[in-house]
Scaffold this motif. Structure first.
Motif, PDB file in Angstrom:
ATOM      1  N   GLY A  85       0.147  15.203 -49.702  1.00 59.51           N
ATOM      2  CA  GLY A  85       0.617  16.439 -49.088  1.00 59.51           C
ATOM      3  C   GLY A  85       1.763  17.054 -49.878  1.00 59.51           C
ATOM      4  N   PHE A  86       2.118  18.260 -49.505  1.00 57.75           N
ATOM      5  CA  PHE A  86       3.211  18.990 -50.147  1.00 57.75           C
ATOM      6  C   PHE A  86       4.224  19.385 -49.095  1.00 57.75           C
ATOM      7  CE2 PHE A  86      -0.409  19.780 -52.939  1.00 57.75           C
ATOM      8  CZ  PHE A  86       0.144  19.469 -54.164  1.00 57.75           C
ATOM      9  N   GLU A  87       5.479  19.535 -49.520  1.00 56.11           N
ATOM     10  CA  GLU A  87       6.501  20.016 -48.602  1.00 56.11           C
ATOM     11  C   GLU A  87       7.547  20.829 -49.348  1.00 56.11           C
ATOM     12  OE1 GLU A  87       8.258  16.563 -46.689  1.00 56.11           O
ATOM     13  OE2 GLU A  87      10.022  16.732 -47.946  1.00 56.11           O
ATOM     14  N   ASN A 104       3.615  26.323 -32.916  1.00 57.82           N
ATOM     15  CA  ASN A 104       3.300  27.030 -34.155  1.00 57.82           C
ATOM     16  C   ASN A 104       4.152  28.289 -34.322  1.00 57.82           C
ATOM     17  OD1 ASN A 104       2.085  28.583 -32.175  1.00 57.82           O
ATOM     18  ND2 ASN A 104       0.330  29.120 -33.456  1.00 57.82           N
ATOM     19  N   ILE A 105       5.297  28.338 -33.637  1.00 60.87           N
ATOM     20  CA  ILE A 105       6.233  29.457 -33.753  1.00 60.87           C
ATOM     21  C   ILE A 105       7.548  28.926 -34.317  1.00 60.87           C
ATOM     22  CG2 ILE A 105       7.523  31.228 -32.489  1.00 60.87           C
ATOM     23  CD1 ILE A 105       4.613  31.818 -32.376  1.00 60.87           C
ATOM     24  N   LEU A 106       8.083  29.624 -35.315  1.00 60.83           N
ATOM     25  CA  LEU A 106       9.398  29.307 -35.869  1.00 60.83           C
ATOM     26  C   LEU A 106      10.345  30.416 -35.438  1.00 60.83           C
ATOM     27  CD1 LEU A 106      11.167  27.542 -37.747  1.00 60.83           C
ATOM     28  CD2 LEU A 106      10.461  29.025 -39.612  1.00 60.83           C
ATOM     29  N   GLU A 122      -2.438  28.331 -39.652  1.00 56.73           N
ATOM     30  CA  GLU A 122      -3.145  27.075 -39.407  1.00 56.73           C
ATOM     31  C   GLU A 122      -3.132  26.210 -40.664  1.00 56.73           C
ATOM     32  OE1 GLU A 122      -7.626  25.806 -38.088  1.00 56.73           O
ATOM     33  OE2 GLU A 122      -6.819  27.700 -37.349  1.00 56.73           O
ATOM     34  N   GLY A 123      -2.956  24.916 -40.497  1.00 58.67           N
ATOM     35  CA  GLY A 123      -2.929  23.987 -41.626  1.00 58.67           C
ATOM     36  C   GLY A 123      -1.528  23.714 -42.142  1.00 58.67           C
ATOM     37  N   ILE A 124      -0.525  24.396 -41.595  1.00 66.80           N
ATOM     38  CA  ILE A 124       0.867  24.209 -42.011  1.00 66.80           C
ATOM     39  C   ILE A 124       1.663  23.694 -40.817  1.00 66.80           C
ATOM     40  CG2 ILE A 124       2.952  25.382 -42.844  1.00 66.80           C
ATOM     41  CD1 ILE A 124       0.795  25.236 -44.951  1.00 66.80           C
ATOM     42  N   LYS A 125       2.528  22.726 -41.090  1.00 66.30           N
ATOM     43  CA  LYS A 125       3.384  22.158 -40.052  1.00 66.30           C
ATOM     44  C   LYS A 125       4.834  22.458 -40.407  1.00 66.30           C
ATOM     45  CE  LYS A 125       4.431  17.773 -37.836  1.00 66.30           C
ATOM     46  NZ  LYS A 125       4.332  16.318 -37.940  1.00 66.30           N
ATOM     47  N   VAL A 126       5.599  22.980 -39.448  1.00 60.33           N
ATOM     48  CA  VAL A 126       7.001  23.321 -39.675  1.00 60.33           C
ATOM     49  C   VAL A 126       7.863  22.466 -38.766  1.00 60.33           C
ATOM     50  CG1 VAL A 126       8.727  25.141 -39.519  1.00 60.33           C
ATOM     51  CG2 VAL A 126       6.471  25.678 -40.366  1.00 60.33           C
ATOM     52  N   GLU A 127       8.893  21.845 -39.357  1.00 62.07           N
ATOM     53  CA  GLU A 127       9.841  21.021 -38.602  1.00 62.07           C
ATOM     54  C   GLU A 127      11.253  21.529 -38.865  1.00 62.07           C
ATOM     55  OE1 GLU A 127       9.339  17.064 -40.056  1.00 62.07           O
ATOM     56  OE2 GLU A 127       7.281  16.889 -39.323  1.00 62.07           O
ATOM     57  N   THR A 128      12.126  21.327 -37.896  1.00 65.57           N
ATOM     58  CA  THR A 128      13.537  21.655 -38.069  1.00 65.57           C
ATOM     59  C   THR A 128      14.358  20.412 -37.726  1.00 65.57           C
ATOM     60  OG1 THR A 128      13.508  22.580 -35.843  1.00 65.57           O
ATOM     61  CG2 THR A 128      13.358  24.140 -37.652  1.00 65.57           C
ATOM     62  N   PRO A 129      14.673  19.567 -38.756  1.00 60.39           N
ATOM     63  CA  PRO A 129      15.477  18.366 -38.500  1.00 60.39           C
ATOM     64  C   PRO A 129      16.865  18.694 -37.954  1.00 60.39           C
ATOM     65  CG  PRO A 129      14.641  18.382 -40.760  1.00 60.39           C
ATOM     66  CD  PRO A 129      14.264  19.669 -40.136  1.00 60.39           C
ATOM     67  N   ILE A 134      14.854  23.713 -42.580  1.00 61.43           N
ATOM     68  CA  ILE A 134      13.455  23.955 -42.237  1.00 61.43           C
ATOM     69  C   ILE A 134      12.601  23.164 -43.213  1.00 61.43           C
ATOM     70  CG2 ILE A 134      11.634  25.681 -41.964  1.00 61.43           C
ATOM     71  CD1 ILE A 134      13.865  27.793 -41.693  1.00 61.43           C
ATOM     72  N   LEU A 135      11.697  22.330 -42.707  1.00 60.55           N
ATOM     73  CA  LEU A 135      10.748  21.576 -43.523  1.00 60.55           C
ATOM     74  C   LEU A 135       9.361  22.156 -43.308  1.00 60.55           C
ATOM     75  CD1 LEU A 135      11.634  17.814 -43.272  1.00 60.55           C
ATOM     76  CD2 LEU A 135      11.165  19.074 -45.329  1.00 60.55           C
ATOM     77  N   ILE A 136       8.714  22.584 -44.384  1.00 52.96           N
ATOM     78  CA  ILE A 136       7.371  23.146 -44.318  1.00 52.96           C
ATOM     79  C   ILE A 136       6.440  22.168 -45.018  1.00 52.96           C
ATOM     80  CG2 ILE A 136       5.928  25.103 -44.958  1.00 52.96           C
ATOM     81  CD1 ILE A 136       8.582  26.748 -45.032  1.00 52.96           C
ATOM     82  N   LYS A 137       5.418  21.665 -44.287  1.00 52.29           N
ATOM     83  CA  LYS A 137       4.512  20.654 -44.824  1.00 52.29           C
ATOM     84  C   LYS A 137       3.068  21.123 -44.690  1.00 52.29           C
ATOM     85  CE  LYS A 137       7.418  16.764 -43.502  1.00 52.29           C
ATOM     86  NZ  LYS A 137       7.473  15.504 -42.766  1.00 52.29           N
ATOM     87  N   GLY A 138       2.222  20.657 -45.641  1.00 53.13           N
ATOM     88  CA  GLY A 138       0.803  20.974 -45.580  1.00 53.13           C
ATOM     89  C   GLY A 138       0.068  20.340 -46.744  1.00 53.13           C
ATOM     90  N   ILE A 139      -1.276  20.474 -46.747  1.00 50.71           N
ATOM     91  CA  ILE A 139      -2.071  19.888 -47.825  1.00 50.71           C
ATOM     92  C   ILE A 139      -2.399  20.902 -48.914  1.00 50.71           C
ATOM     93  CG2 ILE A 139      -3.062  18.099 -46.366  1.00 50.71           C
ATOM     94  CD1 ILE A 139      -5.636  19.724 -46.245  1.00 50.71           C
TER      95      ILE A 139
END
Length: 180
Positions: A85-87, A104-106, A122-129, A134-139
Motif C-alpha cells: 500500500g501507499f500513504e 468517508n468525510i474529512l 472510494e478505495g482511499i482511507k483517511v485517518e487523523t492520529p 492527516i494520514l491518507i492510505k490506499g493501494i
C-alpha cells in the motif's frame, strides 16, 4: 512484424500476488485488493512467467520505449500497492486549524468562516492520529497522491508565516516582510 526489444529488468512478482493478462490490459490481485491497468497492444507486450513479469517493446521508436518504461513503472507501483500500500502524511500548521476524519468525510477547520467537508473517494482511507495530522492510505499510488493534493489545495502553506496544509517532508521557505 519487427524484432522484439525487452526492457532492462523484469519485475519480480511476490508469492502473494496474482497477475492475469486480458486482451485489454493487466489485472493484479494481492492481499490488500486488486488493480487494473490498460495496455496499448500496438506498442507493448507483457510476458508473465512463474515469478517474473517482462514488458517487451514491439518496435524501437523513442515513443514506444517511453511507453514501455511508463508501463513498467505503473505495474511495479501496482504490485507494491496490492502488497504494502501507499500513504501520504499531511501536517496542518496554524492557530485553530484542525482536521477530523469521520467515515468517508474529512472535516477541516482552516480559518474560513465555514468548515470544509471533503468527501474521500472510494478505495482511499483517511485517518487523523491528531488534530494536526492527516494520514491518507490506499493501494493506488495515483489516487493517494491526488487526494493529498486536493486536501492540500484548500489551504496551501503561505510564505510569510508558514500557515496551511503541507506534506510531512515539505520545506516551506519563509519570506521576510517589507521593512519601512
Amino acid at each position: 512484424m519487427s524484432s522484439v526489444f525487452v526492457t532492462t529488468k523484469p519485475i519480480e512478482i511476490p508469492k502473494s500476488v496474482e497477475v492475469q493478462l486480458t486482451e485489454f490490459g493487466v489485472f493484479i490481485k494481492g492481499p490488500l485488493g486488486s488493480l487494473f491497468q490498460a495496455i496499448d497492444a500496438h506498442n507493448a507486450k507483457i510476458v508473465v512467467s512463474s515469478d517474473q513479469l517482462t514488458i517487451e517493446a514491439l518496435n524501437a521508436t523513442k515513443q514506444t520505449k517511453s511507453i514501455v518504461g511508463t508501463l513498467k513503472a505503473l505495474i511495479s507501483n501496482m504490485i507494491k500497492g496490492v502488497t504494502a500500500g501507499f500513504e501520504k502524511k499531511l501536517l496542518i500548521i496554524g492557530v485553530g486549524y484542525k482536521a477530523q476524519a469521520a467515515g468517508n468525510i474529512l472535516n477541516l477547520n482552516l480559518g474560513f468562516s465555514h468548515p470544509v467537508a471533503y468527501t474521500v473517494p472510494e478505495g482511499i482511507k483517511v485517518e487523523t492520529p491528531s488534530t494536526t495530522e492527516i494520514l491518507i492510505k490506499g493501494i493506488d499510488k495515483q489516487k493517494v497522491g491526488q487526494v493529498a493534493a486536493e486536501v492540500r489545495s484548500y489551504r496551501r502553506p503561505e510564505p510569510y508565516k508558514g500557515k496551511g496544509i503541507r506534506y510531512f517532508d515539505e520545506k516551506v521557505t519563509i519570506k521576510e516582510t517589507k521593512k519601512k
